[in-house]
Every structure is written in C-alpha cells, then in structure tokens.
Design a protein around this motif. Structure first.
Motif, PDB file in Angstrom:
ATOM      1  N   HIS A 155      13.213  -1.553  -5.170  1.00 40.47           N
ATOM      2  CA  HIS A 155      14.401  -2.358  -4.874  1.00 40.47           C
ATOM      3  C   HIS A 155      14.190  -3.836  -5.167  1.00 40.47           C
ATOM      4  N   SER A 156      13.100  -4.347  -4.609  1.00 42.13           N
ATOM      5  CA  SER A 156      12.886  -5.788  -4.617  1.00 42.13           C
ATOM      6  C   SER A 156      12.670  -6.346  -6.016  1.00 42.13           C
ATOM      7  N   ALA A 157      12.417  -5.482  -6.984  1.00 39.40           N
ATOM      8  CA  ALA A 157      12.167  -5.932  -8.353  1.00 39.40           C
ATOM      9  C   ALA A 157      13.428  -5.936  -9.208  1.00 39.40           C
ATOM     10  N   VAL A 158      14.589  -5.589  -8.624  1.00 35.68           N
ATOM     11  CA  VAL A 158      15.828  -5.489  -9.405  1.00 35.68           C
ATOM     12  C   VAL A 158      16.921  -6.304  -8.706  1.00 35.68           C
ATOM     13  N   PRO A 159      16.954  -7.613  -8.922  1.00 38.40           N
ATOM     14  CA  PRO A 159      17.910  -8.480  -8.208  1.00 38.40           C
ATOM     15  C   PRO A 159      19.367  -8.104  -8.418  1.00 38.40           C
ATOM     16  N   ALA A 160      19.745  -7.708  -9.629  1.00 36.37           N
ATOM     17  CA  ALA A 160      21.151  -7.414  -9.907  1.00 36.37           C
ATOM     18  C   ALA A 160      21.646  -6.216  -9.098  1.00 36.37           C
ATOM     19  N   LEU A 161      20.777  -5.245  -8.846  1.00 39.14           N
ATOM     20  CA  LEU A 161      21.157  -4.106  -8.011  1.00 39.14           C
ATOM     21  C   LEU A 161      21.593  -4.593  -6.633  1.00 39.14           C
ATOM     22  N   ASN A 162      20.755  -5.436  -6.038  1.00 35.31           N
ATOM     23  CA  ASN A 162      21.040  -5.913  -4.690  1.00 35.31           C
ATOM     24  C   ASN A 162      22.235  -6.850  -4.645  1.00 35.31           C
ATOM     25  N   ALA A 179      10.703  -1.215 -13.483  1.00 35.69           N
ATOM     26  CA  ALA A 179      11.544  -2.355 -13.130  1.00 35.69           C
ATOM     27  C   ALA A 179      12.180  -2.974 -14.370  1.00 35.69           C
ATOM     28  N   GLU A 180      11.441  -3.012 -15.458  1.00 34.81           N
ATOM     29  CA  GLU A 180      11.996  -3.570 -16.694  1.00 34.81           C
ATOM     30  C   GLU A 180      13.199  -2.752 -17.156  1.00 34.81           C
ATOM     31  N   ARG A 181      13.061  -1.426 -17.125  1.00 31.65           N
ATOM     32  CA  ARG A 181      14.179  -0.565 -17.543  1.00 31.65           C
ATOM     33  C   ARG A 181      15.337  -0.663 -16.551  1.00 31.65           C
ATOM     34  N   ARG A 202       0.664   0.169 -10.507  1.00 29.31           N
ATOM     35  CA  ARG A 202       1.449  -1.069 -10.549  1.00 29.31           C
ATOM     36  C   ARG A 202       2.150  -1.233 -11.895  1.00 29.31           C
ATOM     37  N   GLN A 203       1.512  -0.778 -12.967  1.00 28.89           N
ATOM     38  CA  GLN A 203       2.137  -0.861 -14.288  1.00 28.89           C
ATOM     39  C   GLN A 203       3.341   0.077 -14.386  1.00 28.89           C
ATOM     40  N   VAL A 204       3.251   1.246 -13.756  1.00 25.93           N
ATOM     41  CA  VAL A 204       4.387   2.163 -13.719  1.00 25.93           C
ATOM     42  C   VAL A 204       5.585   1.479 -13.077  1.00 25.93           C
ATOM     43  N   LEU A 205       5.344   0.771 -11.982  1.00 24.96           N
ATOM     44  CA  LEU A 205       6.430   0.055 -11.300  1.00 24.96           C
ATOM     45  C   LEU A 205       6.962  -1.091 -12.154  1.00 24.96           C
ATOM     46  N   ARG A 206       6.083  -1.796 -12.842  1.00 31.34           N
ATOM     47  CA  ARG A 206       6.553  -2.892 -13.711  1.00 31.34           C
ATOM     48  C   ARG A 206       7.405  -2.359 -14.854  1.00 31.34           C
ATOM     49  N   GLU A 216       0.830  -1.210   0.000  1.00 36.66           N
ATOM     50  CA  GLU A 216       0.000   0.000   0.000  1.00 36.66           C
ATOM     51  C   GLU A 216       0.864   1.259   0.000  1.00 36.66           C
ATOM     52  N   HIS A 217       1.873   1.283   0.869  1.00 35.94           N
ATOM     53  CA  HIS A 217       2.746   2.457   0.943  1.00 35.94           C
ATOM     54  C   HIS A 217       3.516   2.648  -0.363  1.00 35.94           C
ATOM     55  N   THR A 218       3.916   1.548  -0.991  1.00 32.54           N
ATOM     56  CA  THR A 218       4.650   1.646  -2.253  1.00 32.54           C
ATOM     57  C   THR A 218       3.789   2.276  -3.336  1.00 32.54           C
ATOM     58  N   GLU A 219       2.554   1.796  -3.475  1.00 32.37           N
ATOM     59  CA  GLU A 219       1.664   2.368  -4.484  1.00 32.37           C
ATOM     60  C   GLU A 219       1.358   3.831  -4.186  1.00 32.37           C
TER      61      GLU A 219
END
Length: 364
Positions: free
Chosen positions: A117-124, A343-345, A336-340, A93-96
């Motif tokens: 963060h959690s959507a970009v494994p290589a960063l972490n 995350a792809e980029r 949610r689509q903005v985040l997806r 909820e806070h993320t959205e």
C-alpha cells in the motif's frame, strides 16, 4: 482481504444483506473462458505469519488463478495494519515474510504484481473522492465493520477503521479489478466497492457516457474453513494456527496440543464433533482425500493416532514449500526487489487511473 485476508454488477445499497446483493462466481477451472481478459485483486495485512487456513482458504486459489492466466494484483496492505492497532509492530519484517510465504506457495512475481500500500501513493489518493460517495450512515451499518470494531484492539474507533471498506474499494478499483476472491464475511466490503464504482460512474461519466470503473464480482472459494487447535476459527491472533513457516517439530508440537474429545472412535462430524472433524479435514486436505475416508482409516485408534496422521500429512504436504521458503529466506534482498518491481507496475496503473479520475471530475 486478510495476514488477515483483505481479498458483480448491482445497484443495491452497500448495506443490503450480502447474500442477496453480491454477484458471485465459483473458483473453478471452467469459470474463465478468457483468463487474460480478467484482473484479480487480493491481498493480506502483514500482521504475522500466514498459516494453513490462509493456504487452503486463499493461497492455493491465487496460484491457480495465476496459472490459468488471470492478471493478478496482490496487495500487502501495510497501511491497513493500523486500522485496529495502535502501532504497526515489526511491519517491515512481517511484510517481507508475507512475500516469502507468497513465493514459497507458488506466486510468481513475473506473473503477479505484488506490492505494498505505502508504495503506491495514487492508490491511496483515490480514497478522498471515494469517501464523498458513501454516507456515514451506510458505513455505520456495514456488518463487517461492526464486527471488526467489536473485536478491535483499540479503545476507540479510529477514522481509518470506520472508512476501512472505502480504502478496500480503492485497493480494488485502482487497478480496475473485475474479480475479487473473498469469504462470505467480506461480501459487505465488496458491496461498498461496487457501490462506489456505480456512484462514481453515474456522477462522473466519460464524455461519451462510458464508465470509468468496472463493477467487481466476488469469487467465492469452495475451500472449507479450517478450525484451529482450540476448535475455533484458525487465526494467528488466537494462537491456534499452524504457520506455513513452522518446522516439522514445531508442527508436531502444535498438533499434539490440539483439542479433541473422549470418543475413541474417529469420525467426521463437523457439527457434533467439531474439534475432531477439524483435524480430520486438515489431514484430508493435505492428502487430497475425502475426510470420511481418512476418519474410517483411523477408526478406533483414538486421538493419538489422529494427531500422528495429521502431523505426518501436514509435514509431508508442506515439505516442498518449506524447502523453497528456506532457499528464498536466504536472500532477503530478493524479497525487497519483488516489492520494488511490484510497486513500479502498480504505480503505473494507479497513476493512470488517478489521472482518468481527475479528468472526468474536471480536477486538472
């Protein structure tokens, strides 16, 4: 980076006082001659609603940088929520809602990469080699870490809290950002990122001697710090903030409860009368006027007139943003689509950086 905001080439140790180590540049229209040649990393932890302190302190500058043509990466630092909390409460909820405030304030997902963060494994994954470049002693001397530990909600210091600056280094360096908007209190964290970049480049250069990472510069905003309704720093955790998403009636109620003083004559004296000055400044920012002029206009009409002026100014200034926010909130799927899409980029950039890191380390 902070919703606490998370958001420079030297070879100085990470623990040297930030005022003498961090190369900085003021946020101004004349700063960047070639905006498209620069990349900015900024972001916030999704711990609650953004407020006016965030808006005047960081959000407006992000939109200006975007509009100047700077490439902007905005991280919703969901993993970092648990640095000082036992649980990531209401994280989705806070993320959205964070994305909602971003878009309402004017960030454009077509021009800014907004991701979690959690959507970009290589960063972490970059955290692992980066940790090998910083000593425990350096981390323990970091003044910002010390302060965050002192104000932590946890009974014991977690490893994530202790290594928080290195995780922020991964945020900054995964996309090779060369500009990072920060406040003075965040300069020690940025110095860690600069130290990591320098040491990595020295230890693992390209075959031709070229550097993998830039040394990011600090963008220090000239935006003044807004005080909350209790006279302290505006912070959602202190319950003294005015959320961007508050209704006009809620805004009026919050401001009515703001602390003032017994002097009926309204003036702008941040040192001698900080509570009154904070309210005057808030009205002035919303009206785009000098605070001295706002105070003079109110004159000897007292605190009640001051609070009415602040309420009217805030509600008038935020009205268009709140209208956009209401429209955007009707379609949570879009958020949610903005985040997806972001995350792809971000994954494409992070994967390329991690591949480069592995190559120079001989880890393929």
């Amino acid at each position: 980076m902070t919703a606490e905001t998370i958001t420079a080439a030297t070879s100085t140790p990470a623990t040297t006082p930030p005022t003498t180590t961090a190369a900085t540049a003021a946020v101004s229209p004349g700063l960047i001659d070639d905006p498209a040649a620069h990349r900015v990393l900024t972001g916030d932890r999704p711990t609650g609603p953004l407020h006016l302190g965030h808006y005047f302190g960081t959000l407006r500058n992000r939109v200006r940088l975007q509009d100047q043509g700077v490439e902007l990466f905005v991280v919703v630092a969901d993993y970092q929520v648990i640095t000082d909390r036992d649980l990531a409460d209401r994280l989705a909820e806070h993320t959205e809602n964070l994305v909602l405030d971003y878009l309402a304030a004017g960030l454009d997902p077509e021009r800014a990469t907004i991701f979690a963060h959690s959507a970009v494994p290589a960063l972490n994954q970059l955290l692992l080699p980066f940790l090998s470049l910083v000593s425990v002693a350096e981390l323990s001397r970091n003044p910002t870490v010390k302060d965050e530990i002192a104000h932590s909600r946890q009974s014991a210091v977690s490893g994530l809290m202790f290594t928080y600056p290195v995780h922020q280094a991964a945020d900054i360096l995964f996309c090779k950002a060369d500009l990072v908007p920060v406040g003075q209190d965040q300069l020690p964290h940025l110095e860690v990122a600069r130290t990591v970049a320098r040491r990595f480049n020295e230890r693992y250069p390209h075959a031709d001697g070229g550097a993998v990472f830039p040394h990011p510069q600090a963008l220090l905003s000239d935006a003044p710090m807004l005080l909350g309704t209790d006279g302290g720093k505006m912070s959602k955790s202190r319950g003294n903030a005015i959320p961007l998403g508050a209704t006009e009636d809620e805004t009026a109620r919050i401001i009515r409860g703001a602390r003032t003083d017994a002097d009926r004559r309204i003036g702008y004296d941040p040192v001698g009368r900080p509570e009154v000055a904070g309210l005057v400044l808030l009205a002035a920012l919303c009206q785009d006027r000098a605070p001295e002029a706002v105070a003079e206009e109110i004159g000897d009409r007292g605190a009640a007139a001051l609070k009415r002026t602040v309420t009217e100014s805030v509600n008038e200034h935020l009205r268009p943003m709140r209208a956009r926010r209401a429209d955007l909130a009707a379609d949570r799927g879009h958020l949610r689509q903005v985040l997806r899409d972001g995350a792809e980029r971000a994954n494409a950039v992070a994967d390329a950086t991690l591949t480069e890191v592995r190559e120079v380390m001989g880890a393929i």
